[in-house]
Design a protein around this motif. Structure first.
Motif, PDB file in Angstrom:
ATOM      1  N   HIS A 237      26.763  37.487  45.874  1.00 56.74           N
ATOM      2  CA  HIS A 237      27.582  38.699  45.971  1.00 56.74           C
ATOM      3  C   HIS A 237      26.820  39.697  46.821  1.00 56.74           C
ATOM      4  O   HIS A 237      25.676  39.467  47.184  1.00 56.74           O
ATOM      5  N   TYR A 238      27.463  40.788  47.175  1.00 58.18           N
ATOM      6  CA  TYR A 238      26.855  41.821  48.018  1.00 58.18           C
ATOM      7  C   TYR A 238      26.471  41.231  49.376  1.00 58.18           C
ATOM      8  O   TYR A 238      27.107  40.320  49.871  1.00 58.18           O
ATOM      9  N   GLU A 239      25.362  41.745  49.919  1.00 60.20           N
ATOM     10  CA  GLU A 239      25.007  41.389  51.297  1.00 60.20           C
ATOM     11  C   GLU A 239      24.538  39.941  51.425  1.00 60.20           C
ATOM     12  O   GLU A 239      24.689  39.306  52.447  1.00 60.20           O
ATOM     13  N   GLY A 240      23.972  39.433  50.361  1.00 60.93           N
ATOM     14  CA  GLY A 240      23.469  38.065  50.453  1.00 60.93           C
ATOM     15  C   GLY A 240      22.496  37.783  49.337  1.00 60.93           C
ATOM     16  O   GLY A 240      22.339  38.576  48.417  1.00 60.93           O
TER      17      GLY A 240
ATOM     18  N   GLN B 268      21.212  46.604  56.145  1.00 58.23           N
ATOM     19  CA  GLN B 268      22.099  47.193  55.143  1.00 58.23           C
ATOM     20  C   GLN B 268      22.327  46.292  53.945  1.00 58.23           C
ATOM     21  O   GLN B 268      22.290  45.079  54.061  1.00 58.23           O
ATOM     22  N   GLY B 269      22.616  46.915  52.829  1.00 58.81           N
ATOM     23  CA  GLY B 269      23.088  46.165  51.666  1.00 58.81           C
ATOM     24  C   GLY B 269      21.973  45.611  50.807  1.00 58.81           C
ATOM     25  O   GLY B 269      20.801  45.612  51.174  1.00 58.81           O
ATOM     26  N   MET B 270      22.398  45.176  49.632  1.00 62.35           N
ATOM     27  CA  MET B 270      21.456  44.689  48.636  1.00 62.35           C
ATOM     28  C   MET B 270      21.384  43.164  48.688  1.00 62.35           C
ATOM     29  O   MET B 270      22.341  42.493  49.049  1.00 62.35           O
ATOM     30  N   VAL B 271      20.230  42.667  48.284  1.00 63.83           N
ATOM     31  CA  VAL B 271      20.000  41.220  48.314  1.00 63.83           C
ATOM     32  C   VAL B 271      19.745  40.741  46.887  1.00 63.83           C
ATOM     33  O   VAL B 271      18.970  41.368  46.149  1.00 63.83           O
ATOM     34  N   LEU B 272      20.396  39.652  46.493  1.00 65.63           N
ATOM     35  CA  LEU B 272      20.180  39.112  45.135  1.00 65.63           C
ATOM     36  C   LEU B 272      18.760  38.570  45.011  1.00 65.63           C
ATOM     37  O   LEU B 272      18.293  37.838  45.894  1.00 65.63           O
ATOM     38  N   MET B 273      18.107  38.905  43.914  1.00 63.64           N
ATOM     39  CA  MET B 273      16.721  38.488  43.704  1.00 63.64           C
ATOM     40  C   MET B 273      16.687  37.055  43.138  1.00 63.64           C
ATOM     41  O   MET B 273      17.599  36.656  42.418  1.00 63.64           O
ATOM     42  N   PRO B 274      15.615  36.336  43.431  1.00 64.79           N
ATOM     43  CA  PRO B 274      15.582  34.946  42.946  1.00 64.79           C
ATOM     44  C   PRO B 274      15.439  34.799  41.426  1.00 64.79           C
ATOM     45  O   PRO B 274      16.017  33.883  40.857  1.00 64.79           O
ATOM     46  N   GLN B 275      14.675  35.683  40.771  1.00 62.16           N
ATOM     47  CA  GLN B 275      14.335  35.435  39.352  1.00 62.16           C
ATOM     48  C   GLN B 275      15.533  35.178  38.427  1.00 62.16           C
ATOM     49  O   GLN B 275      15.552  34.145  37.740  1.00 62.16           O
TER      50      GLN B 275
ATOM     51  N   ASP C  46      18.034  43.960  45.124  1.00 60.19           N
ATOM     52  CA  ASP C  46      17.171  45.023  45.650  1.00 60.19           C
ATOM     53  C   ASP C  46      17.337  45.074  47.158  1.00 60.19           C
ATOM     54  O   ASP C  46      18.002  44.197  47.733  1.00 60.19           O
ATOM     55  N   TYR C  47      16.694  46.076  47.772  1.00 65.12           N
ATOM     56  CA  TYR C  47      16.788  46.183  49.230  1.00 65.12           C
ATOM     57  C   TYR C  47      16.090  45.002  49.894  1.00 65.12           C
ATOM     58  O   TYR C  47      15.116  44.485  49.366  1.00 65.12           O
ATOM     59  N   GLY C  48      16.597  44.595  51.032  1.00 62.15           N
ATOM     60  CA  GLY C  48      15.984  43.464  51.736  1.00 62.15           C
ATOM     61  C   GLY C  48      14.732  43.898  52.479  1.00 62.15           C
ATOM     62  O   GLY C  48      14.687  44.996  53.038  1.00 62.15           O
ATOM     63  N   TYR C  49      13.705  43.064  52.475  1.00 57.38           N
ATOM     64  CA  TYR C  49      12.501  43.341  53.275  1.00 57.38           C
ATOM     65  C   TYR C  49      12.887  43.346  54.745  1.00 57.38           C
ATOM     66  O   TYR C  49      13.712  42.523  55.177  1.00 57.38           O
ATOM     67  N   GLY C  50      12.262  44.242  55.489  1.00 53.23           N
ATOM     68  CA  GLY C  50      12.524  44.290  56.929  1.00 53.23           C
ATOM     69  C   GLY C  50      13.684  45.205  57.272  1.00 53.23           C
ATOM     70  O   GLY C  50      14.056  45.336  58.438  1.00 53.23           O
ATOM     71  N   GLY C  51      14.286  45.791  56.265  1.00 52.98           N
ATOM     72  CA  GLY C  51      15.379  46.735  56.502  1.00 52.98           C
ATOM     73  C   GLY C  51      16.716  46.042  56.640  1.00 52.98           C
ATOM     74  O   GLY C  51      16.828  44.840  56.400  1.00 52.98           O
TER      75      GLY C  51
END
Ligand code: ADE
Length: 222
Positions: free
Chosen positions: A111-114, A58-65, A51-56
Motif C-alpha cells: 500500500h502507499y508508495e511502495g 515522495q510517500g511512505m514505504v512499508l517497513m520489512p519487520q 516510514d519515509y524512504g531513504y534517499g528522499g
C-alpha cells in the motif's frame, strides 16, 4: 486450500468474502480464506508500519519487520508466498490454474508508495493484474483469490470453466437465454435446433471468430 491475505485494510474484503460463490466455497469448506492486518505484527510502540524512504522521494514505504513477522508466523511447508505489485508477472488464466493446484497461498498487499525492497525476498512469486497502478494490493489480491477459488474442484461446475474465455487461449462463445426474439434480435436458429453436433460446431466457430476479431494475440499463442 487455505488463503491468507496480509493487508492493512481487512475491511475492504468484507463484501468480497461474504457474497456469492466465494462465500459458498468457504461454507462448503473447499477453501479457508483469512485476512490478517499486518499492523498487528508491528513491534513499534505506535504500531507503525511505514516510514519515509531513504534517499528522499515522495510517500511512505512499508517497513520489512511487520510483514516478515506476519509471513513467518503464517507460513507452512506448503505455502506459496505471493507479492501483489505492478512490477510482477502479468496475471493470466494459466496462472490461476497453476495456483489452484496449491494447498496454501499467502498474498501480501502493498500500500502507499511502495514496500521496502527487502520484502521481495519473502516472495515465491510476484503478480501484477495489469499495466496500471492501484492504491494498493487489496483489489489485485481479490482478483487473484476470485479467479483461483472458482477453479477449485467443487466450487463451480467443471464444464463452466472448460468453456471459460482464455481456456485454450480462446474467448468464450456467445450465449443467449429467453426470449427467442428480443426487440428484433433473434437467438441463432442452430441453438434452438437441439442438434448437439451442430451446436458444438457453431460454438467453436464463434469462439474462433471472436478471438480473431478481438484478441488475435491469443491465437498466436495457440
Ligand atoms: N498494486 C498496485 N497496483 C497493482 C497492480 N496493477 N497489480 C498488482 N498489485 C498492484
Amino acid at each position: 486450500m487455505k488463503i491468507d491475505i496480509l493487508t492493512l485494510f481487512p475491511q475492504m474484503f468484507d463484501g468480497f468474502l461474504n457474497e456469492s460463490i466465494i462465500k459458498r466455497a468457504q461454507e462448503k469448506k473447499l477453501v479457508t480464506i483469512k485476512t490478517h492486518d499486518f499492523r498487528a505484527y508491528s513491534q513499534d510502540v505506535h504500531r507503525k508500519v511505514d516510514d519515509y524512504g531513504y534517499g528522499g522521494g515522495q510517500g511512505m514505504v512499508l517497513m520489512p519487520q511487520p510483514i516478515f513477522d506476519a509471513v513467518e508466523h503464517l507460513k507452512t511447508e506448503e505455502a506459496k508466498v505471493i507479492l501483489m505489485t505492478p512490477q510482477g508477472r502479468p496475471f493470466k488464466q494459466e496462472t490461476a490454474y497453476e495456483l489452484a493446484k496449491e494447498k496454501h497461498l499467502i498474498l501480501i498487499c502493498g500500500h502507499y508508495e511502495g514496500f521496502d525492497e527487502r520484502i521481495r525476498t519473502l516472495a515465491d512469486m510476484e503478480i501484477s493484474i495489469g499495466d496500471y497502478v492501484l492504491t494498493g494490493g487489496e483489489l489485485p489480491s481479490m482478483v487473484v483469490t476470485d479467479s483461483v477459488v472458482r477453479l477449485i474442484d467443487g466450487v463451480i461446475e467443471k464444464d463452466s470453466h472448460i468453456n471459460d474465455s482464455f481456456h485454450n487461449n480462446l474467448l468464450d462463445y456467445p450465449v443467449y437465454t429467453k426470449p427467442v426474439n428480443f426487440r428484433g434480435m433473434k437467438v441463432p436458429e442452430v441453438l434452438l435446433s437441439g442438434h448437439h453436433a451442430n451446436i458444438k460446431k457453431f460454438r467453436e466457430e464463434e469462439s474462433l471468430k471472436r478471438t480473431k476479431a478481438r484478441r488475435p494475440d491469443l491465437l498466436e499463442k495457440r
